[in-house]
Design an enzyme around this catalytic site. Sequence first.
Site, PDB file in Angstrom:
ATOM      1  N   GLU A 189       0.846  -1.206   0.000  1.00  0.00           N
ATOM      2  CA  GLU A 189       0.000   0.000   0.000  1.00  0.00           C
ATOM      3  C   GLU A 189       0.882   1.257   0.000  1.00  0.00           C
ATOM      4  O   GLU A 189       1.996   1.231   0.517  1.00  0.00           O
ATOM      5  CB  GLU A 189      -0.872   0.023   1.272  1.00  0.00           C
ATOM      6  CG  GLU A 189      -2.323  -0.332   1.049  1.00  0.00           C
ATOM      7  CD  GLU A 189      -3.113   0.712   0.261  1.00  0.00           C
ATOM      8  OE1 GLU A 189      -2.525   1.503  -0.512  1.00  0.00           O
ATOM      9  OE2 GLU A 189      -4.342   0.742   0.425  1.00  0.00           O
ATOM     10  N   ASP A 190       0.362   2.333  -0.554  1.00  0.00           N
ATOM     11  CA  ASP A 190       1.074   3.608  -0.483  1.00  0.00           C
ATOM     12  C   ASP A 190       0.883   4.228   0.900  1.00  0.00           C
ATOM     13  O   ASP A 190       1.819   4.682   1.533  1.00  0.00           O
ATOM     14  CB  ASP A 190       0.590   4.578  -1.570  1.00  0.00           C
ATOM     15  CG  ASP A 190      -0.936   4.677  -1.659  1.00  0.00           C
ATOM     16  OD1 ASP A 190      -1.647   3.970  -0.905  1.00  0.00           O
ATOM     17  OD2 ASP A 190      -1.420   5.467  -2.486  1.00  0.00           O
ATOM     18  N   ASP A 220      -4.725   5.038   5.917  1.00  0.00           N
ATOM     19  CA  ASP A 220      -5.363   6.211   6.526  1.00  0.00           C
ATOM     20  C   ASP A 220      -6.427   5.722   7.508  1.00  0.00           C
ATOM     21  O   ASP A 220      -6.130   5.441   8.660  1.00  0.00           O
ATOM     22  CB  ASP A 220      -5.936   7.060   5.382  1.00  0.00           C
ATOM     23  CG  ASP A 220      -6.550   8.359   5.836  1.00  0.00           C
ATOM     24  OD1 ASP A 220      -6.541   8.629   7.043  1.00  0.00           O
ATOM     25  OD2 ASP A 220      -7.061   9.113   4.995  1.00  0.00           O
ATOM     26  N   LYS A 262      -0.825   6.717   8.651  1.00  0.00           N
ATOM     27  CA  LYS A 262      -1.408   7.807   9.461  1.00  0.00           C
ATOM     28  C   LYS A 262      -2.071   7.151  10.666  1.00  0.00           C
ATOM     29  O   LYS A 262      -3.279   6.890  10.651  1.00  0.00           O
ATOM     30  CB  LYS A 262      -2.482   8.549   8.665  1.00  0.00           C
ATOM     31  CG  LYS A 262      -2.000   9.393   7.518  1.00  0.00           C
ATOM     32  CD  LYS A 262      -3.186  10.212   6.994  1.00  0.00           C
ATOM     33  CE  LYS A 262      -3.004  10.653   5.577  1.00  0.00           C
ATOM     34  NZ  LYS A 262      -4.204  11.283   5.007  1.00  0.00           N
ATOM     35  N   PHE A 294      -2.722  15.563   4.872  1.00  0.00           N
ATOM     36  CA  PHE A 294      -3.038  15.124   3.518  1.00  0.00           C
ATOM     37  C   PHE A 294      -1.747  15.243   2.722  1.00  0.00           C
ATOM     38  O   PHE A 294      -1.157  16.321   2.649  1.00  0.00           O
ATOM     39  CB  PHE A 294      -4.147  15.969   2.883  1.00  0.00           C
ATOM     40  CG  PHE A 294      -4.467  15.508   1.483  1.00  0.00           C
ATOM     41  CD1 PHE A 294      -5.170  14.320   1.276  1.00  0.00           C
ATOM     42  CD2 PHE A 294      -4.041  16.223   0.378  1.00  0.00           C
ATOM     43  CE1 PHE A 294      -5.434  13.869  -0.005  1.00  0.00           C
ATOM     44  CE2 PHE A 294      -4.311  15.775  -0.911  1.00  0.00           C
ATOM     45  CZ  PHE A 294      -5.007  14.603  -1.097  1.00  0.00           C
TER      46      PHE A 294
HETATM   47  P1  IMP Z   1      -7.962   4.250   3.827  1.00  0.00           P
HETATM   48  O1  IMP Z   1      -8.889   3.211   3.254  1.00  0.00           O
HETATM   49  O2  IMP Z   1      -8.706   5.393   4.448  1.00  0.00           O
HETATM   50  O3  IMP Z   1      -6.917   3.642   4.747  1.00  0.00           O
HETATM   51  O4  IMP Z   1      -7.223   4.942   2.624  1.00  0.00           O
HETATM   52  C1  IMP Z   1      -6.433   4.236   1.796  1.00  0.00           C
HETATM   53  C2  IMP Z   1      -6.233   4.903   0.453  1.00  0.00           C
HETATM   54  O5  IMP Z   1      -6.682   6.269   0.405  1.00  0.00           O
HETATM   55  C3  IMP Z   1      -4.754   4.946   0.166  1.00  0.00           C
HETATM   56  O6  IMP Z   1      -4.337   3.771  -0.457  1.00  0.00           O
HETATM   57  C4  IMP Z   1      -4.626   6.157  -0.729  1.00  0.00           C
HETATM   58  O7  IMP Z   1      -4.811   5.784  -2.066  1.00  0.00           O
HETATM   59  C5  IMP Z   1      -5.739   7.079  -0.275  1.00  0.00           C
HETATM   60  N1  IMP Z   1      -5.216   8.111   0.663  1.00  0.00           N
HETATM   61  C6  IMP Z   1      -5.263   8.114   2.014  1.00  0.00           C
HETATM   62  N2  IMP Z   1      -4.683   9.197   2.543  1.00  0.00           N
HETATM   63  C7  IMP Z   1      -4.221   9.909   1.486  1.00  0.00           C
HETATM   64  C8  IMP Z   1      -3.485  11.153   1.398  1.00  0.00           C
HETATM   65  O8  IMP Z   1      -3.111  11.811   2.373  1.00  0.00           O
HETATM   66  N3  IMP Z   1      -3.188  11.547   0.126  1.00  0.00           N
HETATM   67  C9  IMP Z   1      -3.552  10.857  -0.986  1.00  0.00           C
HETATM   68  N4  IMP Z   1      -4.226   9.707  -0.938  1.00  0.00           N
HETATM   69  C10 IMP Z   1      -4.555   9.226   0.290  1.00  0.00           C
HETATM   70 MG    MG Z   2      -4.010   3.449  -2.373  1.00  0.00          MG
END
Ligand code: IMP
Ligand code: MG
Length: 192
Positions: free
Chosen positions: A104-105, A108, A136, A157
């Site tokens: 994963e990148d 969040d 995060k 962000f």
């Molecule tokens: P989660 O499901 O909320 O954990 O988010 C996961 C996905 O949301 C990541 O794989 C990213 O592609 C995108 N994402 C989360 N935070 C950021 C950010 O700060 N910048 C850009 N993309 C984000």
């Molecule tokens: Mg992603």
Amino acid sequence: MNKYITVHDDRFELYLTEKKIQTRVKALGKKVSRDYKGRVPIFIGILNGAFVFMADLIRHVDIVCEIDFMKLSSYGDAKISSGNVTLLKELNCQVEGRDIIIVEDIVDSGLSIDFMIRLISQHHPRSFKVVTLLYKKDAAKIRVPINYVGFVIPNYFVIGYGLDYAQKVRNLRGIYRLSDKRSDKLNKADKR
Ligand code: IMP
Ligand code: MG
């Protein structure tokens, strides 16, 4: 490398330099190689964000490995997670009996990784781990097991190095963050 950039009228500041990212990615690659010695893991990258990190990571992995990609969608074009995860591209590889490493990148809310863990588990892998470049920790809505983390970051962000803002700027070599005040406002809006 520019210290500040403006995207869609929002100002971003350089947060992690290319050099810092590359040093950390190299260390992660070496660690994974040691841990999986004698095995042939499959790295599964989550599109689109993880493609840059994955490309760099596997070139620091010095054991035999395979790769595949999955595509999830949750953000749309917004800066705040919608919370709805949908599958846009299925796996092409056989997961059963294999050592799987999800790439994963950024983690969040944790909802995307949670979705992936459930999905992969249904296919009975031999083992299953998660590597993310950014984590995060304070933004987590659910607890998810993450095995390898590049950088734990505050609730900013961030963009660049694969991460987008409305699909733009994935090609930046460093990682930039939205200014404190703006990130703070967004996080408050997120909690409403
Ligand atoms: P989660 O499901 O909320 O954990 O988010 C996961 C996905 O949301 C990541 O794989 C990213 O592609 C995108 N994402 C989360 N935070 C950021 C950010 O700060 N910048 C850009 N993309 C984000
Ligand atoms: Mg992603």
